[in-house]
Design an enzyme around this catalytic site. Sequence first.
Site, mmCIF file in Angstrom:
data_model
loop_
_atom_site.group_PDB
_atom_site.id
_atom_site.type_symbol
_atom_site.label_atom_id
_atom_site.label_comp_id
_atom_site.label_asym_id
_atom_site.label_seq_id
_atom_site.Cartn_x
_atom_site.Cartn_y
_atom_site.Cartn_z
ATOM 1 C CG HIS A 87 -7.182 0.905 6.967
ATOM 2 N ND1 HIS A 87 -6.704 -0.397 7.041
ATOM 3 C CD2 HIS A 87 -7.198 1.217 5.635
ATOM 4 C CE1 HIS A 87 -6.454 -0.841 5.822
ATOM 5 N NE2 HIS A 87 -6.737 0.120 4.956
ATOM 6 C CB CYS B 102 -3.687 -2.321 7.733
ATOM 7 S SG CYS B 102 -4.347 -1.687 9.286
#
EC number: 3.4.19.12
Length: 446
Positions: A288, A51
């Site tokens: 994340h 990510c």
Amino acid sequence: MSDTNKEVVDLVWGRPSGGGVPASLFRRWSQGFVFSETERSALEQFEGGPCAVIAPVQAFLLKNILFNTEGLNWKDISEEEQRTVLCSTLSEILELACLNKSQAFHLVTWPHAKTTDNSDITDSHPEPESSQPTDTPTALATEELGFERFHSVIQKRTLRTVAELKEAVLSLYDTWKNKFGVLLFLYSVILTKGIENIKNEIEDTTEPLIDPVYGHGSQSLINLLVTGHAVSNVWDGDRECSGMKLHGIYQQASVGFLTLMESLRYCKVGAFLKSPKFPIWILGSETHLSVFFTKEMALVAPESASEQARRVFQTFDPEDNGFIPDTLLEDVMKALDLVSEPDYVNLMKSKLDPEGLGIILLGQFLLEFFPDQDSVIPDSFPVYHYNGLKQSNHNEKVSYVEGTALVMGFEDPMVRTDDTPVKRCLQTKWPYIELLWTTERSPSLN
């Protein structure tokens, strides 16, 4: 493995003891840029880790689709439009990383990479059919090509001009979307930026760009892709700490960055990332990255006088106390081009600090010099949230979650919404934001 490849490996992965980089970690990062079948302008992320590259690319991709492309239906783009916008986005990030446009650009790719389907590593390293199940996305790498083998076969390709770069990136579309596209692009950014240049910007050069245990990208890696500078901090400009100069962000970014860590008071994001040129923000949780965006350009209108004053004041208040010693008032006033004659400064000190405590509060300072200004932000506007992980989406299909945002200058218990990580993250920019999502459950930050 060439010396250049080894330098890249050390910078990205570090020098892990006991057998090198774990195969499971390398596998998580071994994917390409793949669009969701459900949301045609959204990139998918197969496992945790990449990510740090995919979210910044998604943010720039949305910027280019929403604001730089006329007549494009951002909710339903064709395969050819996917190809064009992804490659132009990758080229833009590579240009951002290049310190001097007179320098060369570098693309990391396979030897003799083809520009047609079924190209790249599959041609020179055929795999048995059983090693790649038919229902596995083509961008998820097989186990056949390990860490050492991968780094022994990749090569560097040099381009001298922006036009050459754009043409080459477009011709390598199949490389970016298949197998190891994310890593090949990351390495291209690193070599275009220059390994030594990155080392000069990173605070701790012993810390790799990818965490060797958990596989998360570092803040330096995120900043490199978002701003072109691999600095380790998110504040504006440089700061002194115990005689060390700590580098921050030097100019307004095209897309922004907000983090849940600020709501927990671990850090404070500066205005250059918090107030970008376009209303698109990468949101960071502990583990994340996702993306929050809107088409409402009023959210990124030019900095008002009071916003500038707040930003300048806070540079003299690095610990975010909400006040400065009164001895710094003159410096703040000079930085804002306010009248700073000694007599006037002393008059303001006595007015802003009538009890003689020796401090100047931010709120009182803004009220005195920059009384309330009308906000240009509309009362409510549509917003969207992107999370590239399938398991974080409803029905495990990557798609944008739509909602309505209300940004007020005060807390209104009548429209109080649930306290969620996404909301807490956004409150670091808009303290009294409320979010009404069209789905039953709020979007996930993780």
